[in-house]
Design a protein around this motif. Sequence first.
Motif, short mmCIF file in Angstrom:
data_model
loop_
_atom_site.label_atom_id
_atom_site.label_comp_id
_atom_site.label_asym_id
_atom_site.label_seq_id
_atom_site.Cartn_x
_atom_site.Cartn_y
_atom_site.Cartn_z
N UNK A 97 75.52 18.68 13.40
CA UNK A 97 76.76 19.42 13.67
C UNK A 97 76.49 20.93 13.70
N UNK A 98 75.66 21.39 12.79
CA UNK A 98 75.32 22.82 12.77
C UNK A 98 74.58 23.21 14.04
N UNK A 99 73.68 22.33 14.49
CA UNK A 99 72.94 22.60 15.73
C UNK A 99 73.89 22.64 16.92
N UNK A 100 74.80 21.67 17.01
CA UNK A 100 75.75 21.63 18.12
C UNK A 100 76.65 22.87 18.11
N UNK A 101 77.12 23.24 16.94
CA UNK A 101 77.99 24.40 16.83
C UNK A 101 77.23 25.68 17.23
N UNK A 102 76.01 25.80 16.73
CA UNK A 102 75.24 27.01 17.07
C UNK A 102 74.92 27.04 18.56
N UNK A 103 74.70 25.89 19.15
CA UNK A 103 74.43 25.84 20.59
C UNK A 103 75.66 26.26 21.39
N UNK A 104 76.86 25.78 20.96
CA UNK A 104 78.09 26.18 21.64
C UNK A 104 78.31 27.68 21.51
N UNK A 105 78.09 28.21 20.31
CA UNK A 105 78.26 29.64 20.09
C UNK A 105 77.27 30.42 20.96
N UNK A 106 76.02 29.95 21.02
CA UNK A 106 75.01 30.60 21.83
C UNK A 106 75.40 30.59 23.31
N UNK A 107 75.84 29.43 23.80
CA UNK A 107 76.23 29.32 25.20
C UNK A 107 77.42 30.22 25.51
N UNK A 108 78.38 30.28 24.59
CA UNK A 108 79.55 31.15 24.79
C UNK A 108 79.11 32.61 24.85
N UNK A 109 78.24 33.00 23.94
CA UNK A 109 77.76 34.38 23.95
C UNK A 109 76.98 34.69 25.22
N UNK A 110 76.18 33.74 25.66
CA UNK A 110 75.42 33.94 26.89
C UNK A 110 76.36 34.09 28.09
N UNK A 111 77.42 33.28 28.13
CA UNK A 111 78.39 33.38 29.22
C UNK A 111 79.08 34.74 29.19
N UNK A 112 79.45 35.19 27.99
CA UNK A 112 80.09 36.50 27.86
C UNK A 112 79.16 37.62 28.32
N UNK A 113 77.91 37.55 27.90
CA UNK A 113 76.93 38.56 28.29
C UNK A 113 76.71 38.52 29.80
N UNK A 114 76.57 37.30 30.34
CA UNK A 114 76.37 37.15 31.78
C UNK A 114 77.55 37.72 32.56
N UNK A 115 78.77 37.43 32.09
CA UNK A 115 79.97 37.93 32.76
C UNK A 115 80.01 39.46 32.73
N UNK A 116 79.75 40.04 31.56
CA UNK A 116 79.80 41.50 31.45
C UNK A 116 78.70 42.14 32.30
N UNK A 117 77.53 41.52 32.37
CA UNK A 117 76.45 42.06 33.17
C UNK A 117 76.77 41.94 34.66
N UNK A 118 77.44 40.85 35.06
CA UNK A 118 77.86 40.72 36.46
C UNK A 118 78.85 41.82 36.82
N UNK A 119 79.79 42.08 35.91
CA UNK A 119 80.76 43.15 36.16
C UNK A 119 80.05 44.50 36.30
N UNK A 120 79.11 44.76 35.42
CA UNK A 120 78.36 46.02 35.50
C UNK A 120 77.57 46.09 36.81
#
Length: 190
Positions: A97-120
Motif C-alpha cells: 500500500x505504501x508503494x502504491x501510494x508513493x507511486x501515485x504521489x510520484x505520478x501526480x507530481x510528475x504530471x504537475x511538473x510536466x504540465x508546468x514545463x509545457x506551459x513554460x
Amino acid sequence: MARHPEIPDKAIIQAGKELEELGKTPNPGAIRAHLGYRGGLIRIKSVWNSFVQQREQKLIPETQAELTFDALPESYAENAGELMKKLNAALEQLILEAYQHSRKVFEKRMQDIEHSERLRLQEWTDAEQQADKSISRLEDEVNDLQKELTSLADQNAKLLIENAEFRGRLAILDERFASEGKVKQVGETV
C-alpha cells in the motif's frame, strides 16, 4: 551550597550526538571543543559515558536460561507462528500500500511538473514567435528606409548636378553682363 554546572547535561549529550553525525569520535576533548571550550573534562566524560551506557543497554534484558522457540510448548509455538504469519502478511500489505501510494504521489507530481514545463515551453515559443514577427517587421522597415535613402541619394545627386549646371550658367551670364556692362560704361564715357 553546590555551584550549578557551566554546561547542562543536555548540551553535552547534544554536542556528542552532533559529533557522531559529523562522523567524528565524541571523546571529552572533542565535545568540550564543540561546546566552545567550556565545561570540565571530567564532568563531560562522566555525562557522556553514562549516556552511552544507557543508550547501549538492551530494552529487554537477556534471560539467564537458554530458551529457544522450539523449546516452547506446542500451543505457544503454534500461536506464535500464526501471529508471525499474520504480522508478516500485514507488513507485506502495508509495504504494498505504501508503494502504491508513493507511486501515485510520484505520478501526480510528475504530471504537475510536466504540465508546468509545457506551459513554460509554450510561453517561450510564443515569445520566440513574437520576437520573429518583430524582427521581420523591423527588417521590412529597414528595407523601406534603405530604399527611401537610395531614392533620396539619387534625388540629391540629380539636384547637385542641376545646381552645378545652374551655377555654370550663372557664371556665364555674370561674365556676359559684366562684359556688356563694361562696354556700356565705355560707350557712355565716350
